[in-house]
Design an enzyme around this catalytic site. Sequence first.
Site, short mmCIF file in Angstrom:
data_model
loop_
_atom_site.label_atom_id
_atom_site.label_comp_id
_atom_site.label_asym_id
_atom_site.label_seq_id
_atom_site.Cartn_x
_atom_site.Cartn_y
_atom_site.Cartn_z
N LYS A 1 0.83 -1.21 0.00
CA LYS A 1 0.00 0.00 0.00
C LYS A 1 0.86 1.25 0.00
O LYS A 1 0.62 2.19 -0.77
CB LYS A 1 -0.93 -0.01 1.21
CG LYS A 1 -1.94 1.13 1.22
CD LYS A 1 -2.98 0.94 2.30
CE LYS A 1 -4.06 2.01 2.21
NZ LYS A 1 -5.14 1.81 3.19
N GLU B 1 9.63 -5.70 4.67
CA GLU B 1 9.71 -7.09 4.25
C GLU B 1 9.47 -7.21 2.75
O GLU B 1 10.19 -7.92 2.03
CB GLU B 1 8.70 -7.95 5.01
CG GLU B 1 8.87 -7.98 6.51
CD GLU B 1 8.03 -6.94 7.23
OE1 GLU B 1 7.74 -7.15 8.42
OE2 GLU B 1 7.64 -5.93 6.59
N GLY C 1 -5.61 -3.02 3.83
CA GLY C 1 -4.87 -4.18 3.36
C GLY C 1 -5.64 -5.49 3.41
O GLY C 1 -5.67 -6.26 2.45
N ARG C 2 -6.30 -5.76 4.56
CA ARG C 2 -6.99 -7.04 4.69
C ARG C 2 -8.32 -7.07 3.96
O ARG C 2 -9.00 -8.09 3.94
CB ARG C 2 -7.18 -7.39 6.17
CG ARG C 2 -7.94 -6.36 6.98
CD ARG C 2 -7.81 -6.66 8.47
NE ARG C 2 -8.40 -5.63 9.31
CZ ARG C 2 -7.81 -4.47 9.62
NH1 ARG C 2 -6.62 -4.19 9.13
NH2 ARG C 2 -8.41 -3.60 10.42
N GLU D 1 -7.16 -9.02 13.34
CA GLU D 1 -6.56 -7.70 13.13
C GLU D 1 -7.64 -6.62 13.15
O GLU D 1 -7.40 -5.50 13.58
CB GLU D 1 -5.80 -7.67 11.80
CG GLU D 1 -4.97 -6.39 11.63
CD GLU D 1 -3.97 -6.49 10.49
OE1 GLU D 1 -2.88 -7.05 10.71
OE2 GLU D 1 -4.29 -6.01 9.39
N HIS E 1 -8.66 -35.83 13.41
CA HIS E 1 -7.68 -36.71 14.04
C HIS E 1 -6.59 -35.94 14.77
O HIS E 1 -5.56 -36.51 15.13
CB HIS E 1 -7.08 -37.63 12.98
CG HIS E 1 -8.08 -38.55 12.35
ND1 HIS E 1 -8.36 -39.81 12.84
CD2 HIS E 1 -8.89 -38.38 11.29
CE1 HIS E 1 -9.30 -40.37 12.10
NE2 HIS E 1 -9.64 -39.53 11.15
#
Length: 507
Positions: free
Chosen positions: A192, A198, A251-252, A337, A368
């Site tokens: 953005k 990163e 962003g999300r 978030e 399981h």
Amino acid sequence: MSDAVEQAWQTVEACPVLTLGELFERDADRVGKLATRLEWGETGALFDWSKTHLSDDLMAAFETFAEARDFAGRRAALLAGKAVNITEGRAAEHTAQRGVGSDLAVEEAAALHHRMAMLVEAIHGGALGEVRHLIHIGIGGSALGPKLAIDALARENAEVDVHVVSNIDGLALEAAFEACDPATTMIAVASKTFTTIETMTNAESALDWLKDGGVADPYGRVVALTASPDKAVEWGVDETRVLPFPESVGGRYSLWSSIGFPVALAVGWAEFDAMLAGARAVDEHFRDTDGRANLCLRAAFADRFYTGVRGCQTRAVFAYDERLALFPDYLQQLEMESNGKRVTADGAPVSGPTAPVTWGGVGTDAQHAVFQLLHQGTVEIPVDFIASIEPGDALTPDHHRILLMNCFAQGAALMQGAKGEDPARNYPGDRPSATILVDDIDAATLGALIAFHEHRTFANAVLAGINPFDQFGVELGKAIARKIESGDSDFDPSTEALLEAAGLAST
């Protein structure tokens, strides 16, 4: 909390709560009331909340509570493009990307989608040379959404092979390099701000890989997906390959914007457009339906009951379909978030719990592994099941029949329980679950499922009185990482010792 809100919440807390068995015994039409079908185009899904403890009285109390919280007003503000993210003074206009919002935002989204579609079609048509691979670099919502959609929709016959890389751990990027040929690979950089450390570090390494692989103009192989197009151009991307999205798209919630570029490149524009259409159908239901009939709000009623009244600290989601294997991961960011907050939208301390921990997995693997605790553990955990009537495989029908049998059996077993002479074989039962049974996992259905959970998350935020659109908690760790990078040594003794052991201590 105002007097009206407090009084309405006290009414919710005072509602008598029957067991699931009693609720079904006393209301022959319970399934008809709480299992509702919603359609989008030629497909749809059954949203079955009948195995939750929602009763007519409890839903009526929650409807009053929602009115006290001004749910209708908050919803209208969201869809009108008002500044509902009050701490940052921004709108949250992700629905406009799907065609539901203010006229101006919808028009802008359509123009940006057209620009993206033209680039996708140009790449598919060979205008940028042979493109067989795309390495999509992002983090958080810039990666989780595309990764989910590509895994769900592009398992076969992808037009371009897409690898989504988010982790700064070099092993993740090296795995993508190993699977791709630099001569036929493009890079998408999704950020953005176009400053995320990163993402930009991974992007620089990807450029080096292209150059080392013999690509004469590495920047010519990059597409930028950003709300800061000037920064992308400054970094070196040609403006014809910069796909902007509005600052008002978080962003999300950004999969619907140019962050969806790798999805469209993998499966084609028509499929991406179908995903938008499925989401739009849920947007319209959310906008036009009130009270308990609003499926997103109904789900939030159950969520608030289990978190705020019963004290449940987690909610589990199990996808009984391999195509939705990443859906629980996607919901973790969306829900935690957004609603993992400890102050109200007005900045006051919250008066109760906000978001539970969202977790989950894939059936039947999870049966399981973790279902022992769900059935016989000492904590109550509401469970969501998601399954598809149509299989995603071409094997014998036995596979899908057994898969669905297991899904439905788990919900029945959680509710029913079992008694026996051996205490180790006693199951308390009366444990809640909801089931979303879709016709098939296609692009429209995936869009609808994501939009349903977006609106469910927003409804939960309104009922809790919090702002779901900021995420300042994410920033603290980043700030401290920057202090370490700058050589700041003002840390606690444990952190100092770890830095020393890793060779990162300041000198």
